[in-house]
Design a protein around this motif. Structure first.
Motif, PDB file in Angstrom:
ATOM      1  N   ARG A  47      -9.137  40.942  12.018  1.00 53.55           N
ATOM      2  CA  ARG A  47      -8.255  41.008  10.850  1.00 53.55           C
ATOM      3  C   ARG A  47      -7.805  39.619  10.413  1.00 53.55           C
ATOM      4  NH1 ARG A  47      -6.453  45.604  13.732  1.00 53.55           N
ATOM      5  NH2 ARG A  47      -4.709  44.464  14.686  1.00 53.55           N
ATOM      6  N   ASN A  48      -7.415  38.796  11.374  1.00 58.95           N
ATOM      7  CA  ASN A  48      -6.951  37.453  11.042  1.00 58.95           C
ATOM      8  C   ASN A  48      -8.067  36.594  10.468  1.00 58.95           C
ATOM      9  OD1 ASN A  48      -3.976  36.686  12.072  1.00 58.95           O
ATOM     10  ND2 ASN A  48      -4.808  38.313  13.354  1.00 58.95           N
ATOM     11  N   LEU A  49      -9.221  36.629  11.096  1.00 63.87           N
ATOM     12  CA  LEU A  49     -10.339  35.828  10.604  1.00 63.87           C
ATOM     13  C   LEU A  49     -10.773  36.278   9.217  1.00 63.87           C
ATOM     14  CD1 LEU A  49     -12.585  35.392  13.785  1.00 63.87           C
ATOM     15  CD2 LEU A  49     -10.929  33.782  12.825  1.00 63.87           C
ATOM     16  N   LEU A  71     -18.207  32.162   2.909  1.00 62.00           N
ATOM     17  CA  LEU A  71     -18.218  32.348   4.360  1.00 62.00           C
ATOM     18  C   LEU A  71     -18.498  33.815   4.663  1.00 62.00           C
ATOM     19  CD1 LEU A  71     -15.047  30.353   5.547  1.00 62.00           C
ATOM     20  CD2 LEU A  71     -17.435  29.651   5.768  1.00 62.00           C
ATOM     21  N   ALA A  72     -19.151  34.070   5.778  1.00 67.05           N
ATOM     22  CA  ALA A  72     -19.417  35.450   6.201  1.00 67.05           C
ATOM     23  C   ALA A  72     -19.194  35.564   7.698  1.00 67.05           C
ATOM     24  CB  ALA A  72     -20.851  35.849   5.854  1.00 67.05           C
ATOM     25  N   LEU A  73     -18.420  36.564   8.118  1.00 67.44           N
ATOM     26  CA  LEU A  73     -18.140  36.809   9.531  1.00 67.44           C
ATOM     27  C   LEU A  73     -19.101  37.854  10.071  1.00 67.44           C
ATOM     28  CD1 LEU A  73     -16.220  36.286  11.955  1.00 67.44           C
ATOM     29  CD2 LEU A  73     -14.857  38.225  11.141  1.00 67.44           C
ATOM     30  N   ILE A 328     -10.088  28.325  10.525  1.00 68.40           N
ATOM     31  CA  ILE A 328     -11.035  28.505   9.417  1.00 68.40           C
ATOM     32  C   ILE A 328     -10.845  27.405   8.376  1.00 68.40           C
ATOM     33  CG2 ILE A 328     -11.715  30.018   7.510  1.00 68.40           C
ATOM     34  CD1 ILE A 328     -12.678  30.978  10.269  1.00 68.40           C
ATOM     35  N   GLU A 329      -9.601  27.090   8.043  1.00 67.68           N
ATOM     36  CA  GLU A 329      -9.334  26.049   7.047  1.00 67.68           C
ATOM     37  C   GLU A 329      -9.837  24.687   7.524  1.00 67.68           C
ATOM     38  OE1 GLU A 329      -8.360  26.265   4.030  1.00 67.68           O
ATOM     39  OE2 GLU A 329      -7.690  28.337   3.931  1.00 67.68           O
TER      40      GLU A 329
END
Length: 423
Positions: A47-49, A71-73, A328-329
């Motif tokens: 959820r956070n990512l 971006l893709a998780l 991520i930033e």
């Protein structure tokens, strides 16, 4: 006109093709437990990512010389096992995913770090960068430090340093019980507690030091009975996930009214499980919590929290990790600075990188790739008693800052001897 139409059509097709190429996603592979006893911890990470990734994509993605890329998780379930993690790592590298993120379990992190080092040496054209959001074994940025690994969480020694600063000031703390999960992390927490208490409060007696199987205990009553029999006035634990929730739940049911100094006692069901018994007794340490400050600085912290809750309004989903958003930033900024997703170039850009928003500031220490940032020790309170804006997980209980350590006071010496690749 016919020829002109063909030319326009060709131009449109060419542009569409160019956009499609430019829009190829930058993939981030998450290897963590999405099933089993600690699935709720893995789900909280996702959820956070995802919120952090969606924020980047909403502003246009990652800007590279050939255009903007989203971006893709991609998620690889390791069931929180070492062998499964190595199998998933092979799948990840076979797909040429340039970035791996992991955090739940220092034992897994150590195995993955070794695999990353060997993989990058063997296949320099398919190198990966390992970004660690929660595995806090100090060795990962000390004797086992690697150019290919960056940690965005405070390590166990740093977290314990913050907790013991509070204990040092508590003149009612005399007898402390240590309990933790029986793997590298649990042993390190106990060791750090012993060492730091001996230095800061040599009068304190350790009346118990217990390790239990990780993720296998369903009833902690026998452990709570031992703690109660020891006469401990405080407990220190690094337990996380269901092992923490079930521990504090048993403490409540057994009527154990001691203080709990925890690494992760502010979420994943723990506040609701302990209820009133935790008020002024349960403490947690983190780089941020929803009630930091007083809503000052234009309410930036509150807006960050509100945005997450709007995306995930269910109380069970209320577990926000600022460090994952920050990770991520900082990764995006490093990719854009490197003008590439090449692991070597991005690692170079991350070394010494500085992050700052309206309510948080952090620096990636170049010597060992350990993020240096402020830490908060917060104490559990009842929201209805006032003094807090937010509770946790809809429980009616939240956490209020008891001690704030600025970044400069959280940094600890490192034994890292970084081996940097030549190219």
């Amino acid at each position: 006109m016919k020829i002109q139409g063909k030319n326009i059509l060709a131009c449109v097709l060419l542009c569409a093709c160019t956009v499609a190429q430019a829009a190829e996603p930058i993939r981030i592979g998450m290897i963590d437990g999405m099933s089993g006893a600690f699935a709720n911890a893995g789900e909280a990470v996702v959820r956070n990512l995802q919120v952090a990734i969606d924020k980047v994509n909403a502003r246009g993605g990652v800007k590279l010389p050939d255009g903007a890329h989203p971006l893709a998780l991609e998620i690889f379930d390791n069931k929180l096992g070492v062998e499964e993690s190595l199998l998933e790592f092979k799948r990840l590298t076979d797909q040429r995913i340039p970035f791996i993120v992991q955090g739940n379990s220092s034992a897994v992190a150590a195995a993955l770090l070794d695999a990353v080092n060997k993989h990058n040496q063997r296949l320099p054209n398919n190198r990966v960068l390992f970004l660690n959001y929660s595995a806090v074994d100090p060795a990962l940025t000390n004797e086992k430090c690697s150019y290919w690994h960056f940690r965005f969480d405070a390590n166990a020694d740093m977290r314990m340093n913050a907790l013991t600063e509070v204990i040092k000031r508590d003149n009612r703390a005399h007898r402390i019980y240590l309990i933790g999960q029986d793997y590298s992390f649990g042993r390190l927490v106990a060791q750090a507690a012993r060492t730091q208490l001996a230095a800061k409060r040599p009068d304190i007696q350790i009346v118990g030091d217990e390790l239990h199987p990780i993720g296998k205990i369903k009833d902690f009553a026998p452990y709570i009975a031992k703690i109660k029999a020891s006469g401990a006035d405080a407990v220190i634990t690094g337990n996380w996930g269901n092992d923490l929730t079930l521990l504090v739940k048993a403490a409540k049911e057994f009527g154990l009214n001691t203080k709990f100094y925890t690494f992760y006692g502010n979420g994943l069901g723990a506040p609701a499980a302990i209820g009133d018994a935790g008020v002024d007794r349960v403490r947690a340490v983190a780089e941020w919590h929803p009630n930091v400050g007083d809503g000052a600085k234009d309410g930036a912290s509150d807006r960050f929290y509100h945005a997450f809750r709007e995306r995930y309004p269910q109380p069970k989903d209320d577990y926000v990790h600022l460090r994952m958003h920050l990770m991520i930033e900082m990764l995006v900024t490093a990719i854009e600075k490197a003008k590439s997703t090449d692991a070597l170039a991005v690692a170079k850009a991350l070394e010494g990188a500085h992050y700052q928003n309206a309510f948080h500031e952090a620096t990636m220490h170049a010597a060992d790739h350990q993020l240096i940032q402020p830490l908060y020790v917060s104490v559990m309170r009842k929201k209805s008693d006032g003094g807090m804006r937010f509770d946790n997980e809809g429980s009616g209980y939240g956490f209020k800052t008891e001690l704030y350590l600025p970044a400069a006071r959280t940094a600890l010496p490192t034994s890292c001897k970084m081996q940097r690749p030549l190219r």
